[in-house]
Motif scaffolding. Structure first.
Motif, short mmCIF file in Angstrom:
data_model
loop_
_atom_site.label_atom_id
_atom_site.label_comp_id
_atom_site.label_asym_id
_atom_site.label_seq_id
_atom_site.Cartn_x
_atom_site.Cartn_y
_atom_site.Cartn_z
N MET A 84 0.86 -1.18 0.00
CA MET A 84 0.00 0.00 0.00
C MET A 84 0.89 1.23 0.00
O MET A 84 1.86 1.29 0.75
CB MET A 84 -0.92 0.01 1.22
N SER A 85 0.55 2.21 -0.87
CA SER A 85 1.36 3.40 -1.00
C SER A 85 0.50 4.56 -1.44
O SER A 85 -0.58 4.36 -1.99
CB SER A 85 2.47 3.16 -2.03
N SER A 86 0.99 5.76 -1.21
CA SER A 86 0.29 6.94 -1.73
C SER A 86 1.03 7.51 -2.94
O SER A 86 0.52 8.39 -3.61
CB SER A 86 0.15 8.00 -0.64
N GLY A 87 2.21 6.97 -3.23
CA GLY A 87 3.02 7.46 -4.34
C GLY A 87 3.12 6.46 -5.47
O GLY A 87 2.44 5.44 -5.48
N ASP A 88 3.96 6.76 -6.44
CA ASP A 88 4.17 5.89 -7.58
C ASP A 88 4.94 4.64 -7.18
O ASP A 88 5.76 4.67 -6.26
CB ASP A 88 4.96 6.62 -8.68
N ILE A 89 4.68 3.53 -7.90
CA ILE A 89 5.35 2.26 -7.62
C ILE A 89 5.93 1.71 -8.93
O ILE A 89 5.22 1.64 -9.93
CB ILE A 89 4.37 1.22 -7.02
N ASP A 90 7.21 1.34 -8.91
CA ASP A 90 7.86 0.67 -10.03
C ASP A 90 8.16 -0.76 -9.61
O ASP A 90 8.87 -0.97 -8.62
CB ASP A 90 9.16 1.37 -10.42
N ILE A 91 7.64 -1.73 -10.38
CA ILE A 91 7.83 -3.14 -10.03
C ILE A 91 8.69 -3.80 -11.10
O ILE A 91 8.26 -3.97 -12.24
CB ILE A 91 6.46 -3.87 -9.93
N TYR A 92 9.93 -4.15 -10.73
CA TYR A 92 10.83 -4.87 -11.62
C TYR A 92 10.95 -6.33 -11.19
O TYR A 92 11.29 -7.18 -11.99
CB TYR A 92 12.22 -4.23 -11.64
N GLY A 93 10.68 -6.61 -9.95
CA GLY A 93 10.76 -7.96 -9.39
C GLY A 93 9.41 -8.63 -9.34
O GLY A 93 8.54 -8.38 -10.18
N ASP A 94 9.21 -9.50 -8.33
CA ASP A 94 7.99 -10.27 -8.19
C ASP A 94 7.20 -9.83 -6.96
O ASP A 94 7.78 -9.61 -5.90
CB ASP A 94 8.29 -11.76 -8.06
N VAL A 95 5.87 -9.75 -7.14
CA VAL A 95 4.99 -9.43 -6.02
C VAL A 95 3.92 -10.51 -5.95
O VAL A 95 3.24 -10.80 -6.94
CB VAL A 95 4.32 -8.05 -6.19
N LYS A 96 3.79 -11.13 -4.78
CA LYS A 96 2.74 -12.11 -4.54
C LYS A 96 1.81 -11.53 -3.49
O LYS A 96 1.98 -11.72 -2.30
CB LYS A 96 3.34 -13.44 -4.09
N GLY A 97 0.83 -10.76 -3.96
CA GLY A 97 -0.11 -10.07 -3.09
C GLY A 97 -0.65 -8.86 -3.81
O GLY A 97 -0.20 -8.52 -4.92
N SER A 98 -1.59 -8.20 -3.21
CA SER A 98 -2.22 -7.05 -3.87
C SER A 98 -1.34 -5.81 -3.78
O SER A 98 -0.51 -5.67 -2.89
CB SER A 98 -3.59 -6.77 -3.25
N VAL A 99 -1.54 -4.92 -4.77
CA VAL A 99 -0.79 -3.66 -4.84
C VAL A 99 -1.82 -2.54 -4.94
O VAL A 99 -2.62 -2.52 -5.87
CB VAL A 99 0.15 -3.63 -6.06
N LYS A 100 -1.79 -1.61 -3.98
CA LYS A 100 -2.73 -0.49 -3.99
C LYS A 100 -1.98 0.82 -3.78
O LYS A 100 -1.15 0.93 -2.88
CB LYS A 100 -3.76 -0.64 -2.86
N THR A 101 -2.28 1.80 -4.65
CA THR A 101 -1.64 3.10 -4.51
C THR A 101 -2.55 4.19 -5.09
O THR A 101 -3.43 3.90 -5.89
CB THR A 101 -0.27 3.14 -5.22
N ASP A 102 -2.32 5.42 -4.66
CA ASP A 102 -3.00 6.57 -5.25
C ASP A 102 -2.22 7.06 -6.47
O ASP A 102 -2.73 7.85 -7.25
CB ASP A 102 -3.13 7.71 -4.23
N GLY A 103 -0.98 6.61 -6.61
CA GLY A 103 -0.12 7.04 -7.70
C GLY A 103 -0.17 6.09 -8.88
O GLY A 103 -1.07 5.27 -9.02
N ASP A 104 0.83 6.21 -9.75
CA ASP A 104 0.93 5.38 -10.94
C ASP A 104 1.73 4.12 -10.65
O ASP A 104 2.57 4.10 -9.75
CB ASP A 104 1.62 6.16 -12.07
N ILE A 105 1.48 3.08 -11.45
CA ILE A 105 2.21 1.82 -11.32
C ILE A 105 2.86 1.49 -12.66
O ILE A 105 2.20 1.49 -13.69
CB ILE A 105 1.28 0.67 -10.88
N LYS A 106 4.17 1.23 -12.61
CA LYS A 106 4.90 0.74 -13.77
C LYS A 106 5.43 -0.63 -13.40
O LYS A 106 6.02 -0.80 -12.33
CB LYS A 106 6.07 1.68 -14.13
N ALA A 107 5.23 -1.61 -14.30
CA ALA A 107 5.67 -2.97 -13.97
C ALA A 107 6.34 -3.64 -15.16
O ALA A 107 5.87 -3.52 -16.29
CB ALA A 107 4.49 -3.80 -13.49
N THR A 108 7.46 -4.33 -14.88
CA THR A 108 8.10 -5.20 -15.85
C THR A 108 8.32 -6.58 -15.23
O THR A 108 8.82 -7.47 -15.90
CB THR A 108 9.46 -4.63 -16.33
N GLY A 109 7.94 -6.75 -13.98
CA GLY A 109 8.11 -8.02 -13.28
C GLY A 109 6.84 -8.84 -13.29
O GLY A 109 6.02 -8.74 -14.20
#
Length: 147
Positions: free
Chosen positions: A13-38
């Motif tokens: 959970m975040s209020s800012g932008d998130i960049d995901i290059y690795g692995d996430v096993k769970g939900s992702v919530k933010t008020d910002g933007d999400i960029k993902a390559t993982g």
């Protein structure tokens, strides 16, 4: 930023932008933007999404635009203001405004959108529903055809 070698198990959970290059096993919530390559295994919610060369297993809810780039696979439903697809999606799309399918797009599911654009080579297996915008009533639409 979640680096390439990082694995997160649990909710983010975040209020800012998130960049995901690795692995996430769970939900992702933010008020910002999400960029993902993982890889993401879980639902994601945020403002705008840029997904390039990644894998997402889960539903996506965006308040803004979603871009699904080449070599991206999404298995889950997507709700967004607008979307541009050049990857693979297995799920239903509920888009408030514009849906754009580029030449490498593959959608296995239904799409509901105000407007739809498809490039030559794009593939869609499902139902298409072009919704009326809020300024048009069903009665007004029917009157065009003299019903």
């Amino acid at each position: 930023v979640i680096s390439r070698s990082m694995v997160i198990v649990g909710e983010i959970m975040s209020s800012g932008d998130i960049d995901i290059y690795g692995d996430v096993k769970g939900s992702v919530k933010t008020d910002g933007d999400i960029k993902a390559t993982g890889k993401v295994a879980g639902d994601m919610s945020g403002n705008s999404f840029t997904l390039n060369g990644c894998t997402v297993q889960g539903n996506i809810t965006a308040h803004g635009h979603v871009t699904i780039g080449l070599n991206t696979v999404v298995v889950g439903d997507i709700v967004a203001d607008s979307i541009k697809v050049n990857g693979k999606v297995k799920g239903n799309l509920n888009i408030a405004r514009m849906s754009e399918f580029l030449e490498n797009a593959l959608l296995a599911g239904d799409v509901r959108s105000q407007t739809i654009s498809m490039s030559q080579g794009a593939k869609l297996h499902g139902n298409v529903s072009v919704a009326l915008d809020s300024s048009q009533s069903e009665k007004e639409f029917d009157s065009i055809f003299g019903i």
